[in-house]
Motif scaffolding. Structure first.
Motif, PDB file in Angstrom:
ATOM      1  N   GLN A 146       0.819  -1.212   0.000  1.00 57.36           N
ATOM      2  CA  GLN A 146       0.000   0.000   0.000  1.00 57.36           C
ATOM      3  C   GLN A 146       0.857   1.267   0.000  1.00 57.36           C
ATOM      4  O   GLN A 146       0.377   2.345  -0.349  1.00 57.36           O
ATOM      5  CB  GLN A 146      -0.924   0.002   1.217  1.00 57.36           C
ATOM      6  CG  GLN A 146      -1.993  -1.068   1.182  1.00 57.36           C
ATOM      7  CD  GLN A 146      -2.814  -1.108   2.462  1.00 57.36           C
ATOM      8  OE1 GLN A 146      -2.784  -0.169   3.259  1.00 57.36           O
ATOM      9  NE2 GLN A 146      -3.539  -2.189   2.673  1.00 57.36           N
ATOM     10  N   HIS A 147       2.121   1.134   0.400  1.00 59.45           N
ATOM     11  CA  HIS A 147       3.020   2.290   0.400  1.00 59.45           C
ATOM     12  C   HIS A 147       3.408   2.610  -1.046  1.00 59.45           C
ATOM     13  O   HIS A 147       3.875   1.735  -1.781  1.00 59.45           O
ATOM     14  CB  HIS A 147       4.266   1.988   1.228  1.00 59.45           C
ATOM     15  CG  HIS A 147       5.074   3.210   1.569  1.00 59.45           C
ATOM     16  ND1 HIS A 147       5.707   3.974   0.617  1.00 59.45           N
ATOM     17  CD2 HIS A 147       5.347   3.802   2.762  1.00 59.45           C
ATOM     18  CE1 HIS A 147       6.340   4.976   1.192  1.00 59.45           C
ATOM     19  NE2 HIS A 147       6.135   4.900   2.493  1.00 59.45           N
ATOM     20  N   SER A 148       3.236   3.833  -1.438  1.00 57.58           N
ATOM     21  CA  SER A 148       3.457   4.220  -2.832  1.00 57.58           C
ATOM     22  C   SER A 148       4.904   4.042  -3.283  1.00 57.58           C
ATOM     23  O   SER A 148       5.175   3.912  -4.482  1.00 57.58           O
ATOM     24  CB  SER A 148       3.033   5.678  -3.039  1.00 57.58           C
ATOM     25  OG  SER A 148       3.771   6.538  -2.173  1.00 57.58           O
ATOM     26  N   ALA A 149       5.840   4.018  -2.341  1.00 60.89           N
ATOM     27  CA  ALA A 149       7.256   3.898  -2.707  1.00 60.89           C
ATOM     28  C   ALA A 149       7.676   2.459  -2.972  1.00 60.89           C
ATOM     29  O   ALA A 149       8.706   2.216  -3.597  1.00 60.89           O
ATOM     30  CB  ALA A 149       8.132   4.485  -1.606  1.00 60.89           C
ATOM     31  N   ILE A 150       6.889   1.498  -2.485  1.00 58.17           N
ATOM     32  CA  ILE A 150       7.272   0.090  -2.604  1.00 58.17           C
ATOM     33  C   ILE A 150       6.737  -0.480  -3.917  1.00 58.17           C
ATOM     34  O   ILE A 150       5.536  -0.634  -4.108  1.00 58.17           O
ATOM     35  CB  ILE A 150       6.748  -0.721  -1.405  1.00 58.17           C
ATOM     36  CG1 ILE A 150       7.401  -0.215  -0.113  1.00 58.17           C
ATOM     37  CG2 ILE A 150       7.037  -2.207  -1.599  1.00 58.17           C
ATOM     38  CD1 ILE A 150       6.929  -0.928   1.142  1.00 58.17           C
ATOM     39  N   LYS A 151       7.653  -0.820  -4.806  1.00 60.44           N
ATOM     40  CA  LYS A 151       7.283  -1.375  -6.105  1.00 60.44           C
ATOM     41  C   LYS A 151       7.036  -2.878  -6.020  1.00 60.44           C
ATOM     42  O   LYS A 151       6.215  -3.425  -6.748  1.00 60.44           O
ATOM     43  CB  LYS A 151       8.384  -1.069  -7.123  1.00 60.44           C
ATOM     44  CG  LYS A 151       8.595   0.426  -7.346  1.00 60.44           C
ATOM     45  CD  LYS A 151       9.867   0.717  -8.113  1.00 60.44           C
ATOM     46  CE  LYS A 151       9.820   0.189  -9.530  1.00 60.44           C
ATOM     47  NZ  LYS A 151      11.046   0.586 -10.289  1.00 60.44           N
ATOM     48  N   VAL A 171      12.592  -5.380  -0.169  1.00 61.01           N
ATOM     49  CA  VAL A 171      11.783  -4.424  -0.922  1.00 61.01           C
ATOM     50  C   VAL A 171      12.532  -3.860  -2.122  1.00 61.01           C
ATOM     51  O   VAL A 171      13.755  -3.742  -2.124  1.00 61.01           O
ATOM     52  CB  VAL A 171      11.332  -3.247  -0.019  1.00 61.01           C
ATOM     53  CG1 VAL A 171      10.428  -3.742   1.095  1.00 61.01           C
ATOM     54  CG2 VAL A 171      12.533  -2.508   0.560  1.00 61.01           C
ATOM     55  N   ILE A 172      11.749  -3.530  -3.140  1.00 57.44           N
ATOM     56  CA  ILE A 172      12.229  -2.742  -4.272  1.00 57.44           C
ATOM     57  C   ILE A 172      11.505  -1.406  -4.193  1.00 57.44           C
ATOM     58  O   ILE A 172      10.270  -1.363  -4.199  1.00 57.44           O
ATOM     59  CB  ILE A 172      11.930  -3.429  -5.614  1.00 57.44           C
ATOM     60  CG1 ILE A 172      12.640  -4.788  -5.689  1.00 57.44           C
ATOM     61  CG2 ILE A 172      12.365  -2.547  -6.781  1.00 57.44           C
ATOM     62  CD1 ILE A 172      12.296  -5.586  -6.935  1.00 57.44           C
ATOM     63  N   LEU A 173      12.273  -0.321  -4.074  1.00 55.33           N
ATOM     64  CA  LEU A 173      11.687   1.007  -3.921  1.00 55.33           C
ATOM     65  C   LEU A 173      11.847   1.830  -5.192  1.00 55.33           C
ATOM     66  O   LEU A 173      12.738   1.563  -6.013  1.00 55.33           O
ATOM     67  CB  LEU A 173      12.363   1.750  -2.764  1.00 55.33           C
ATOM     68  CG  LEU A 173      12.339   1.077  -1.386  1.00 55.33           C
ATOM     69  CD1 LEU A 173      13.039   1.967  -0.367  1.00 55.33           C
ATOM     70  CD2 LEU A 173      10.918   0.775  -0.949  1.00 55.33           C
ATOM     71  N   ASP A 174      10.992   2.840  -5.329  1.00 54.97           N
ATOM     72  CA  ASP A 174      11.203   3.765  -6.441  1.00 54.97           C
ATOM     73  C   ASP A 174      12.431   4.629  -6.136  1.00 54.97           C
ATOM     74  O   ASP A 174      12.907   4.700  -5.004  1.00 54.97           O
ATOM     75  CB  ASP A 174       9.963   4.619  -6.708  1.00 54.97           C
ATOM     76  CG  ASP A 174       9.588   5.521  -5.542  1.00 54.97           C
ATOM     77  OD1 ASP A 174      10.493   5.958  -4.802  1.00 54.97           O
ATOM     78  OD2 ASP A 174       8.388   5.792  -5.367  1.00 54.97           O
ATOM     79  N   ASP A 175      12.944   5.281  -7.149  1.00 50.71           N
ATOM     80  CA  ASP A 175      14.226   5.983  -7.029  1.00 50.71           C
ATOM     81  C   ASP A 175      14.187   7.159  -6.061  1.00 50.71           C
ATOM     82  O   ASP A 175      15.224   7.572  -5.536  1.00 50.71           O
ATOM     83  CB  ASP A 175      14.676   6.479  -8.409  1.00 50.71           C
ATOM     84  CG  ASP A 175      14.965   5.325  -9.362  1.00 50.71           C
ATOM     85  OD1 ASP A 175      15.277   4.221  -8.862  1.00 50.71           O
ATOM     86  OD2 ASP A 175      14.863   5.523 -10.586  1.00 50.71           O
ATOM     87  N   ALA A 176      13.007   7.701  -5.809  1.00 51.21           N
ATOM     88  CA  ALA A 176      12.918   8.919  -4.997  1.00 51.21           C
ATOM     89  C   ALA A 176      12.689   8.643  -3.515  1.00 51.21           C
ATOM     90  O   ALA A 176      12.582   9.575  -2.717  1.00 51.21           O
ATOM     91  CB  ALA A 176      11.794   9.804  -5.526  1.00 51.21           C
ATOM     92  N   SER A 177      12.616   7.374  -3.133  1.00 48.55           N
ATOM     93  CA  SER A 177      12.265   7.042  -1.750  1.00 48.55           C
ATOM     94  C   SER A 177      13.421   6.370  -1.022  1.00 48.55           C
ATOM     95  O   SER A 177      14.363   5.873  -1.637  1.00 48.55           O
ATOM     96  CB  SER A 177      11.039   6.130  -1.727  1.00 48.55           C
ATOM     97  OG  SER A 177       9.946   6.740  -2.366  1.00 48.55           O
TER      98      SER A 177
END
Length: 233
Positions: A146-151, A171-177
């Protein structure tokens, strides 16, 4: 199934039969079809599913003994389709997973409720044993997603000297997080388990991508091994 917006085309009885047959079937390559849930927008996995006629299902403990209704354990299945599906290519291998009474242990953990409905909690191999509490990644991963940063995320158990195992989120995160943002958010999202501890992950390992199987699915075994190597546990 689209009824064209005209609910009078199909009788309630026919609609019930169609939905009951087509929606949310539980099956495996070894057992064939096992259970089914009715079509309902409020359905949750914890609601359980109706076991098909002719399919025997039992829930057993670690010693392969039956547990009371409402108690979690490994799902075992017995039916003619177990033999039909398991014995196709390798009879010797099939015999290794089916006992003398014909019960196939699926490796899935679940519970049969008082009404005889089957609910699946997760895979036995994925279960995290924290002290006396059994925790399943399927109860944690949807919340993390549900966290927008977690891909993408894979939750695993890692060895812990005090509790036996602890919860780790890969976790795989987006580049900005950053992981710091995720950790702070998680502290507010997770409930307390039966042991009085939160089921929020205690450890985090960040990946740029997850290893995959030949079919392109995330290889959880390799993810776990990479995380353990990184954590040096």
């Amino acid at each position: 199934m689209d009824e064209g917006g005209n609910k009078s085309i199909l009788s309630p009885r026919i609609r019930h039969c169609i939905y009951r047959t087509l929606v949310n079937l539980e099956r495996s390559a070894e057992c064939g079809l096992v259970s089914v849930s009715r079509c309902c927008h409020t359905y949750k996995a914890s609601d359980g599913e109706e076991i098909f006629d002719g399919i025997e299902v039992r829930i057993v403990d670690e010693n392969h003994r039956d547990v009371p209704r409402g108690t979690s354990g490994e799902i075992c299945v017995r039916s003619p389709t177990v033999y039909a599906n398991c014995y196709v290519d390798n009879e010797e291998a099939s015999k290794a997973v089916i006992d003398n009474a014909g019960w196939y242990c699926t490796g899935d953990i679940g519970v049969i409720d008082a009404d005889g409905r089957l609910a699946i909690s997760g895979r036995k191999d994925d279960m995290i044993k924290r002290a006396t509490v059994k925790i399943f990644p399927v109860d944690i991963e949807p919340i993390l997603k549900q966290h927008s940063a977690i891909k993408d995320v894979v939750v695993i158990g890692v060895p812990d000297d005090r509790l036996g195992e602890e919860i780790c989120a890969c976790v795989i995160l987006d580049d900005a997080s950053s992981l710091a943002d995720v950790k702070s958010w998680c502290k507010e999202q997770f409930s307390v388990g039966p042991d009085g501890l939160s089921i929020a992950p205690v450890l985090y390992v960040q990946f740029s991508q997850f290893p995959t199987t030949a079919s392109g699915k995330t290889d959880k075994r390799l993810v776990k091994q990479a995380a353990l190597d990184y954590l040096k546990v």
